[in-house]
Write an enzyme that holds these catalytic residues in place. Structure first.
Site, mmCIF file in Angstrom:
data_model
loop_
_atom_site.group_PDB
_atom_site.id
_atom_site.type_symbol
_atom_site.label_atom_id
_atom_site.label_comp_id
_atom_site.label_asym_id
_atom_site.label_seq_id
_atom_site.Cartn_x
_atom_site.Cartn_y
_atom_site.Cartn_z
ATOM 1 N N ASP A 51 6.334 84.353 31.374
ATOM 2 C CA ASP A 51 7.362 83.348 31.078
ATOM 3 C C ASP A 51 8.361 83.222 32.229
ATOM 4 O O ASP A 51 8.396 84.041 33.149
ATOM 5 C CB ASP A 51 8.093 83.782 29.803
ATOM 6 C CG ASP A 51 8.688 82.607 29.039
ATOM 7 O OD1 ASP A 51 8.816 81.506 29.616
ATOM 8 O OD2 ASP A 51 9.014 82.795 27.861
ATOM 9 N N GLU A 100 2.775 76.060 29.038
ATOM 10 C CA GLU A 100 3.787 75.374 28.216
ATOM 11 C C GLU A 100 4.032 73.973 28.778
ATOM 12 O O GLU A 100 3.417 73.016 28.347
ATOM 13 C CB GLU A 100 5.079 76.183 28.158
ATOM 14 C CG GLU A 100 6.111 75.540 27.238
ATOM 15 C CD GLU A 100 7.440 76.250 27.240
ATOM 16 O OE1 GLU A 100 8.265 75.948 26.354
ATOM 17 O OE2 GLU A 100 7.689 77.101 28.122
ATOM 18 N N GLU A 106 10.186 75.886 20.205
ATOM 19 C CA GLU A 106 11.316 76.788 20.387
ATOM 20 C C GLU A 106 12.648 76.038 20.400
ATOM 21 O O GLU A 106 13.698 76.640 20.164
ATOM 22 C CB GLU A 106 11.163 77.585 21.681
ATOM 23 C CG GLU A 106 11.239 76.746 22.943
ATOM 24 C CD GLU A 106 10.973 77.561 24.208
ATOM 25 O OE1 GLU A 106 10.777 78.793 24.085
ATOM 26 O OE2 GLU A 106 10.959 76.980 25.292
#
Length: 284
Positions: A51, A100, A106
């Site tokens: 991430d 992503e 989120e």
């Protein structure tokens, strides 16, 4: 006893570092990266979710290639979260499952934007971002987090079929999924990660979308309404193989789920405002 494959999350330590969660700086240096991924392989870890990249600079893209190369040596799947849109890495590194590169689920948690725009946004992505490649939206959140949902549960469930991702990371708490009716739990446990065929059956960006996806002898037809008013959609299934199917229909009702098994596939579906549906057709 079935044990689910384990994936581990890492901070790329090239984007958000100060104040961000860890582990940090375990993948940046080639020697420490090799040691870390070797440890994953030795301990039965099947993949990594990395991430917080900082854009699609040469530095980031070269780093991604190095990560994929090392992960492949250690038989690890890779999911790049907090990263740019797919850039064709899958052609060289098939261990890259998803990226992503999207305003995903989120953001129910981060800011109130989705409170007003989620349904329309969701009905746009199949025509835009997901056309480029696998999309780690992290779909299917039934419960509220920081900001309330405006989409129905059937809308959320339909995203797991509408959105293609080499690995689907569902977004809700375990107790939320475990508390669903048996038919919903079974659907999620049997949900394919890859598809044999895909057909767009109808839609318009931001308004609605209906898609059919095939896996083996089963077809999944999913649709969502991106608008604040109810609507009826006609299902043209003439392109599906001519066969006898057993249908299961999952959609919204005024007091929760509606789960039925009609003798034939419906010719049309009514979608509640910001609602959705799934029809599973299995050959008999």
């Amino acid at each position: 006893m079935f044990i689910a494959p384990l994936l581990i999350w890492y901070n790329s330590s090239i984007g958000w570092i100060d104040g961000a969660p860890g582990p940090k700086f375990r993948l940046n240096d080639p020697e420490t990266r090799e040691k870390e991924f070797a440890w994953c392989e030795e301990n039965g870890v099947k993949g990594v979710k990395i991430d917080f990249f900082s854009g699609d600079t040469n530095r980031n893209l070269n780093y991604m290639a190095e990560l994929l190369e090392c992960a492949a040596r250690h038989k690890l799947l890779v999911n790049f979260h907090g990263a740019t849109i797919p850039r064709g890495f899958q052609r060289t590194y098939p261990n890259l499952m998803s990226v992503e590169g999207v305003y995903g689920a989120e953001w129910y948690n981060n800011v109130p934007t989705f409170t007003d725009e989620a349904a329309s946004h969701n009905a746009t992505l199949p025509f835009t971002r997901n056309v480029i490649g696998s999309m780690d939206y992290t779909p299917c959140a039934f419960t509220d987090s920081q900001h309330p949902h405006i989409t129905t549960d059937a809308h959320e469930l339909a995203l797991t079929v509408l959105y293609e991702s080499g690995i689907q990371h569902l977004a809700d708490r375990p107790e939320s999924f475990l508390g669903q009716p048996e038919a919903i739990r079974r659907f999620l446990s049997e949900l394919p990660a890859a598809w044999d065929d895909t057909m767009l059956l109808g839609g318009y960006p931001g308004e609605y979308v209906v898609m059919a996806r095939q896996k083996g002898d089963r077809w999944y037809i999913a649709g969502i309404n991106g608008q604040d008013c109810g609507m009826d959609v006609r299902l043209d299934l003439s392109r599906l193989p001519d066969a006898k199917y057993q249908a299961t229909v999952i959609t919204d009702s005024d007091d929760g789920w509606s789960i039925t098994s009609p003798s034939e596939c419906p010719e049309s579906m009514h979608l509640m405002p910001r609602g959705g549906f799934i029809i599973m057709l299995e050959t008999v």
